[in-house]
Design an enzyme around this catalytic site. Structure first.
Site, PDB file in Angstrom:
ATOM      1  N   GLU A   1       0.831  -1.201   0.000  1.00 15.30           N
ATOM      2  CA  GLU A   1       0.000   0.000   0.000  1.00 15.30           C
ATOM      3  C   GLU A   1       0.865   1.249   0.000  1.00 15.30           C
ATOM      4  OE1 GLU A   1      -3.691   1.869   2.585  1.00 15.30           O
ATOM      5  OE2 GLU A   1      -1.969   1.030   3.651  1.00 15.30           O
TER       6      GLU A   1
ATOM      7  N   GLU B   1     -12.104   1.888   6.247  1.00 16.15           N
ATOM      8  CA  GLU B   1     -11.037   2.336   7.141  1.00 16.15           C
ATOM      9  C   GLU B   1     -11.161   3.845   7.338  1.00 16.15           C
ATOM     10  OE1 GLU B   1      -6.511   0.918   7.494  1.00 16.15           O
ATOM     11  OE2 GLU B   1      -6.747   2.603   6.109  1.00 16.15           O
TER      12      GLU B   1
END
Length: 279
Positions: free
Chosen positions: A163, A260
């Site tokens: 990521e 998230e």
């Protein structure tokens, strides 16, 4: 598991109809109104069918297994271990040349938990470039470590996620862009390494989200959502998520989408956006 059909996050495929998008509750960020171990039941009661969270390590895997089973939930991902907030290792150690064994031990521990919990993914957190280490050296160590982790994960059934994180929230993070993350996955050359594409991070650092996503589409394994600038739920900030979700349906995305974000005014109170996303 709740039978309330007002909020359904599982995929439903009907003849001639697009699949519904599947959303997983991130238990680090959502349902913080209750202690962590109570968030599994809270997520199920709210209609979620899956969860993700960064750090299972304070808990025995058997306890987490029980919580998942009792709530009827699927575990989607966990992260590799990270240091305490405020420390140089708070975003992981994958790019630290002098912490190779610590990185490998973390991958081993992450794979142990991921397999025990039936998680699809282990997110290899890249880390912040250490002070006194050149970016080239830190990046070379990062790529070498990812290659080692990819080899180690073979045969486990767990895939690895890379990521890119934005430089406003994580200055010095080793991955600069989505394309760079995809290039690392490509260089490693293993089909068990792909991208965690987080729309929040991508918007802050790159923007042009649909083009950015499409440019790395073949390497994307998992998605996460939040809305900048405040990192609240979709619909509270600057991203046109209706267009994003329609694009994902057109592309036939079948994976999970991790939630998230920090709820603006309570977790359950802020979930209407999911119903709207699948309207």
């Amino acid at each position: 598991m709740s039978t309330d059909t007002t909020l359904t996050t599982t995929a439903v495929v009907d003849a001639g109809q697009p699949a519904r998008l599947r959303f997983a509750a991130n238990l680090k960020w959502l349902f913080t109104e209750v202690p962590f171990l109570e968030r599994f039941d809270a997520a199920a009661k709210a209609g979620f069918a899956a969860v993700e969270y960064a750090a299972p390590y304070p808990y025995e895997a058997a306890e987490l297994q029980r919580r998942l089973a009792d709530a009827g939930l699927k575990q989607v991902l966990v992260n590799t271990p990270m240091g305490e907030p405020g420390t140089p290792t708070r975003s992981g150690v994958a790019c630290f040349p002098d912490r190779v064994q610590e990185f490998r031990d973390g991958v081993e521990q992450g794979l142990e938990y991921a397999t025990a919990l039936g998680a699809d993914f282990l997110h290899i957190v890249g880390g912040l470039r250490p002070d006194g280490v050149s970016r080239d050296r830190a990046f070379a160590r990062y790529v070498t470590n990812i290659a080692w982790a990819a080899e180690r994960a073979k045969g486990t059934g767990v895939r690895l996620l890379l990521e890119a994180q934005n430089k406003r929230d994580a200055p010095g993070f080793i991955l600069d862009t989505q394309s760079q993350a995809a290039a690392v996955a490509e260089a490693v050359g293993s089909d068990n390494v792909g991208l965690l594409f987080d729309f929040y991070h991508a918007q802050i650092d790159e923007g042009d989200l649909l083009t950015t996503l499409d440019s790395v589409w073949d390497r994307v394994f998992h998605l996460q959502v939040a809305d900048p600038p405040s990192r609240h739920e979709p619909g509270t900030g600057e991203i046109a998520y209706t267009g994003i979700f329609n694009h994902l349906r057109r592309r036939g995305y079948q994976g999970w989408i991790g939630c998230e974000y920090a709820p603006a005014a309570g977790t359950v109170e802020g979930l209407d956006w999911i119903k709207e996303a699948n309207a």
